[in-house]
Design an enzyme around this catalytic site. Structure first.
Site, short mmCIF file in Angstrom:
data_model
loop_
_atom_site.label_atom_id
_atom_site.label_comp_id
_atom_site.label_asym_id
_atom_site.label_seq_id
_atom_site.Cartn_x
_atom_site.Cartn_y
_atom_site.Cartn_z
N ARG A 70 -14.23 1.43 -2.43
CA ARG A 70 -13.46 1.92 -1.30
C ARG A 70 -13.50 0.88 -0.18
O ARG A 70 -14.46 0.12 -0.06
CB ARG A 70 -14.05 3.25 -0.78
CG ARG A 70 -13.74 4.42 -1.68
CD ARG A 70 -14.26 5.72 -1.13
NE ARG A 70 -15.71 5.79 -1.19
CZ ARG A 70 -16.53 5.52 -0.19
NH1 ARG A 70 -16.06 5.19 1.01
NH2 ARG A 70 -17.84 5.61 -0.34
N TYR A 198 -8.23 1.08 -6.97
CA TYR A 198 -9.58 1.64 -7.12
C TYR A 198 -9.59 3.15 -6.84
O TYR A 198 -8.95 3.62 -5.90
CB TYR A 198 -10.57 0.93 -6.17
CG TYR A 198 -11.91 1.62 -6.21
CD1 TYR A 198 -12.76 1.45 -7.30
CD2 TYR A 198 -12.28 2.51 -5.21
CE1 TYR A 198 -13.96 2.14 -7.38
CE2 TYR A 198 -13.48 3.21 -5.28
CZ TYR A 198 -14.32 3.02 -6.38
OH TYR A 198 -15.49 3.71 -6.46
N GLY A 199 -10.37 3.88 -7.62
CA GLY A 199 -10.45 5.35 -7.57
C GLY A 199 -10.33 5.97 -6.19
O GLY A 199 -9.36 6.68 -5.90
N LYS A 207 -10.84 11.56 -2.57
CA LYS A 207 -11.36 11.40 -1.20
C LYS A 207 -10.27 11.65 -0.15
O LYS A 207 -10.52 12.24 0.89
CB LYS A 207 -11.93 10.00 -1.02
CG LYS A 207 -13.02 9.63 -2.02
CD LYS A 207 -14.19 10.53 -1.93
CE LYS A 207 -15.34 10.03 -2.79
NZ LYS A 207 -16.49 10.94 -2.73
N HIS A 227 -18.63 16.72 1.05
CA HIS A 227 -19.00 15.72 0.04
C HIS A 227 -20.25 16.24 -0.68
O HIS A 227 -21.35 15.71 -0.49
CB HIS A 227 -19.28 14.39 0.75
CG HIS A 227 -19.37 13.21 -0.15
ND1 HIS A 227 -20.03 12.06 0.21
CD2 HIS A 227 -18.90 12.97 -1.39
CE1 HIS A 227 -19.95 11.17 -0.76
NE2 HIS A 227 -19.27 11.71 -1.75
N SER A 249 -22.62 8.37 -1.05
CA SER A 249 -22.16 7.82 -2.33
C SER A 249 -23.30 7.11 -3.07
O SER A 249 -24.10 6.39 -2.45
CB SER A 249 -21.05 6.81 -2.08
OG SER A 249 -20.05 7.41 -1.31
N ALA A 250 -23.32 7.30 -4.39
CA ALA A 250 -24.27 6.62 -5.27
C ALA A 250 -25.74 6.91 -4.92
O ALA A 250 -26.61 6.05 -5.02
CB ALA A 250 -24.00 5.11 -5.29
N CYS A 251 -26.03 8.15 -4.50
CA CYS A 251 -27.41 8.58 -4.26
C CYS A 251 -27.84 9.59 -5.30
O CYS A 251 -28.81 10.33 -5.09
CB CYS A 251 -27.55 9.20 -2.88
SG CYS A 251 -27.63 8.01 -1.55
N LYS A 253 -25.79 12.17 -6.88
CA LYS A 253 -25.20 13.52 -6.92
C LYS A 253 -24.88 13.91 -8.36
O LYS A 253 -25.13 15.03 -8.78
CB LYS A 253 -23.91 13.58 -6.07
CG LYS A 253 -24.19 13.63 -4.58
CD LYS A 253 -23.11 14.33 -3.77
CE LYS A 253 -21.77 13.67 -3.88
NZ LYS A 253 -21.80 12.28 -3.39
N ASN A 255 -26.26 12.85 -11.10
CA ASN A 255 -27.50 13.12 -11.84
C ASN A 255 -28.07 14.49 -11.50
O ASN A 255 -28.51 15.23 -12.38
CB ASN A 255 -28.57 12.05 -11.54
CG ASN A 255 -28.22 10.71 -12.14
OD1 ASN A 255 -27.35 10.62 -13.00
ND2 ASN A 255 -28.88 9.66 -11.68
N ASP A 276 -19.19 16.06 -6.82
CA ASP A 276 -18.83 15.21 -5.68
C ASP A 276 -18.28 15.98 -4.47
O ASP A 276 -18.55 15.59 -3.35
CB ASP A 276 -17.80 14.17 -6.14
CG ASP A 276 -17.63 13.01 -5.17
OD1 ASP A 276 -18.66 12.56 -4.61
OD2 ASP A 276 -16.50 12.58 -4.95
N SER A 364 -19.22 0.04 -11.16
CA SER A 364 -18.36 0.37 -12.30
C SER A 364 -18.42 1.88 -12.53
O SER A 364 -19.41 2.53 -12.20
CB SER A 364 -18.81 -0.39 -13.55
OG SER A 364 -20.18 -0.21 -13.77
N ARG A 365 -17.35 2.43 -13.08
CA ARG A 365 -17.21 3.89 -13.11
C ARG A 365 -16.79 4.41 -14.47
O ARG A 365 -16.16 3.70 -15.26
CB ARG A 365 -16.12 4.29 -12.10
CG ARG A 365 -16.44 3.95 -10.65
CD ARG A 365 -17.40 4.94 -10.06
NE ARG A 365 -17.81 4.60 -8.71
CZ ARG A 365 -18.05 5.52 -7.78
NH1 ARG A 365 -17.93 6.80 -8.04
NH2 ARG A 365 -18.46 5.16 -6.57
N ARG A 396 -30.88 8.28 0.94
CA ARG A 396 -31.73 7.32 0.26
C ARG A 396 -32.58 6.67 1.35
O ARG A 396 -32.08 5.82 2.11
CB ARG A 396 -30.81 6.31 -0.42
CG ARG A 396 -31.45 5.24 -1.26
CD ARG A 396 -30.38 4.28 -1.76
NE ARG A 396 -29.60 4.84 -2.85
CZ ARG A 396 -29.93 4.75 -4.14
NH1 ARG A 396 -31.01 4.07 -4.49
NH2 ARG A 396 -29.17 5.28 -5.06
N GLY A 490 -35.00 14.58 -13.67
CA GLY A 490 -35.25 15.97 -14.07
C GLY A 490 -36.34 16.64 -13.23
O GLY A 490 -36.32 17.85 -12.99
#
Ligand code: OXD
Ligand code: MN
Length: 585
Positions: A70, A198-199, A207, A227, A249-251, A253, A255, A276, A364-365, A396, A490
């Site tokens: 983004r 890009y997405g 978004k 979010h 983002s990328a923290c 979610k 998982n 998301d 990468s996605r 994070r 887990g």
């Protein structure tokens, strides 16, 4: 005429005239349409087929190397008054913005096909869902929208019934970073995006619509677009609680949304509703209910393996679009953190050289249908959504934030959300690893002034006395040597258990200036190889660090001037005073 909605029909015609598209295709959302698009993209090299034996119906897309995330500095909220966009957004005057971006759209689809994608964000029958139409010249975007949303004929029928829709105009243009803008016109329910495939910039349902436009719409209609992942946690007695969790983002979610309970927690189950975005409404009984407006996952690939996220690892072995991963000699996708295989090509298709950089781009996605996830909850399709027991914020943070704490009440919870800060990741362009303030994990996604957004959040307290409890978690605390203190993944279920026990008033908590903390004994660590002293460390609050943290938050909130709700300042003041008292004691 392809639709009975004349407004839609004339907008499509206007866009076709402006962009001079060669051909217009109204997408019907069928499997056949998807397969034809894939064939076309395989033929022109937009997609590469991955090994059909190991990864059936999986494809790799390599984006332009300068179009991998983004672009917040090129993302604008265009409101009549600059103050309505707030210091949290880049602002442009709507007339100037239209003029600027329309020049780029003029004639940009000459020789190209223009696809019209009617889509519905949320279950087709849900009163909480909202529709949109994206016009794009990118077949890759169409294929991704097919996976990520409920799109095609059924969505068009709903648009014709509702009579309203968000307009999203997108062109990849020349994929030139110098000719790239992502513009939002909330009052017009319009998005215009040019120059990126890009997405987050191009799949306009995500978004742009489901967060930026929807947050604005939610404010006037009395709901929230957040979010947040949505997850159901079922205990061995069969009781399920739904949690909505906001992390930057990328923290992790995705998982957390698909968590696999550890062996030692027998009988627990996790149900994924979303990874998301959550749309939250108060129902007639005063309960906060959530729907996931999306139908698929656009997740970060690196790090995914059987240990970190077995559900994701398995669900992306078939019917998946990969973007910017590496490749093995036998055409299997490869990324850092994958435990098997050897890359021969990197994400740009160059011979892999470990010295030169990673095989897979850090952002990468995978794009995959939510229904492929083994922990998918059928309630993700329920029109009425699910009742939320707890809202959980997180970031994070190497230090400062403890493993978990609970807000004292709703208004304090709004402050806890406003105080979210996190180390930056590769999901947005810019420096990685610096702490940035990211209120409610919505910094890049709130379509209006954060001060008004907090006032909107605070107003919920007047509308219900049955709102969810609010918590904050931090899976990323480290010791002086840089090792993570908490095992994460887990094992995070142990923390969710405490959260649920608090919601059910089954366990006490320790009152501190920053909120309510668990006693170490109340976090179940049976079967976990963790020193009790480390758990104490994870739950420790350092007053000096917290005073610095509150000063940083205070400075951030000051940017909102008089518009900042007095209640939020009062909440902050109370925490600061309590910290001072503790210091003096
Ligand atoms: C995402 C993001 O892609 O938050 O979900 O960046
Ligand atoms: Mn996100």
């Amino acid at each position: 005429m392809s639709t009975s909605n004349s407004e839609l029909e004339s907008w499509v015609n206007d866009v076709a005239r402006q962009t001079q598209a060669d051909k217009i295709i109204w997408c019907n959302g069928s499997e056949e349409e998807y397969r034809e698009l894939v064939q076309q993209m395989l033929a022109d090299g937009t997609l590469i087929e991955l090994n059909p034996e190991t990864h059936p119906n999986c494809y790799l897309h390599r984006s332009s190397p300068t179009d991998v995330a983004r672009v917040e500095h090129l993302t604008f909220i265009c409101t009549e008054n600059e103050a309505d966009a707030g210091p949290n957004n880049h602002w442009m005057d709507p007339a100037a913005a239209h003029e600027k971006i329309d020049q780029l759209f003029d004639g940009c689809m000459k020789g190209r096909t223009m696809y019209v994608i009617p889509y519905c964000m949320g279950p087709l029958e849900s009163p909480y869902s909202r529709c949109g139409v994206e016009i794009t010249d990118s077949p890759y975007v169409v294929a991704n929208m097919k996976i990520m949303t409920r799109m095609g004929d059924a969505a068009l029928r709903r648009i014709e019934k509702d009579g309203s829709f968000v307009r999203g105009l997108h062109s990849i243009g020349e994929l030139d970073p110098e000719r790239r803008f992502i513009m939002h016109f909330p009052a017009e329910l319009t998005i215009k995006s040019y120059g990126s495939g890009y997405g987050g910039n191009a799949l306009l349902g995500k978004k742009c619509h489901a967060l930026r436009i929807a947050s604005y719409q939610g404010r006037s209609e009395g709901w929230l677009a957040e979010h947040m992942l949505i997850v159901g946690v079922e205990n061995p007695e069969g009781e399920t609680h739904y949690l909505a969790c906001a992390f930057p983002s990328a923290c992790g979610k995705t998982n957390l949304a698909m968590l696999i309970p550890p062996e030692s927690l027998k009988g627990w189950k996790i149900w994924t509703l979303g990874d998301d975005i959550a749309w939250l409404q108060i129902d007639e009984d005063g309960r906060l209910r959530a729907i996931n407006p999306e139908a698929g996952y656009f997740g970060v690939v690196p790090g995914t393996n059987e240990k970190t996220n077995r559900n994701a690892y398995e669900m992306i072995r078939h019917d998946t679009i990969y973007t910017n991963v590496g490749m093995t000699a036998d055409n299997q996708p490869w990324w850092e953190g994958l435990k098997e295989g050897t890359p021969v090509l990197d994400w740009q298709g160059k011979t892999y050289d470990a010295e030169a950089g990673p095989a897979a781009h850090p952002n990468s996605r995978f794009t995959v249908s939510a229904s492929q996830n083994a922990s998918y909850s059928s309630l993700a399709d329920a029109p009425e959504g699910v009742p939320i027991s707890a809202l959980v914020f997180g970031g994070r943070r190497r230090e400062v934030a403890p493993l978990v704490y609970q807000a004292k009440d709703w208004a304090h919870g709004v402050l806890v959300g406003a105080g979210v800060a996190s180390e930056t990741t590769a999901a947005a362009s810019g420096e990685v690893g610096v702490v940035r303030r990211d209120p409610m994990a919505m910094k890049p996604f709130c379509g209006y002034n954060f001060a008004d957004y907090w006032a909107h959040w605070l107003s919920f307290e007047q509308r219900s006395d049955d709102l969810p409890q609010i918590f904050h978690v931090n899976w990323f605390r480290q010791n002086k040597d840089g090792d993570f203190l908490w095992p994460g993944f887990g094992e995070n279920l142990r923390v969710l258990r405490w959260i649920i026990d608090r919601c059910e008033k089954r366990v006490d908590a320790i009152t501190t200036p920053i909120g309510l903390l668990p006693a170490a004994a109340d976090i179940d660590i049976e079967g976990l190889d963790i020193d009790p002293a480390v758990l104490e460390d994870l739950l420790r609050i350092d007053n000096a660090q917290w005073s610095t943290e509150m000063a940083a938050l205070s400075e951030d909130l000051a940017r909102y001037g008089d518009r900042l709700p007095a209640e939020l300042s009062r909440q902050l003041q109370m925490v600061i005073e309590d910290l001072d008292k503790k210091d003096a004691a």
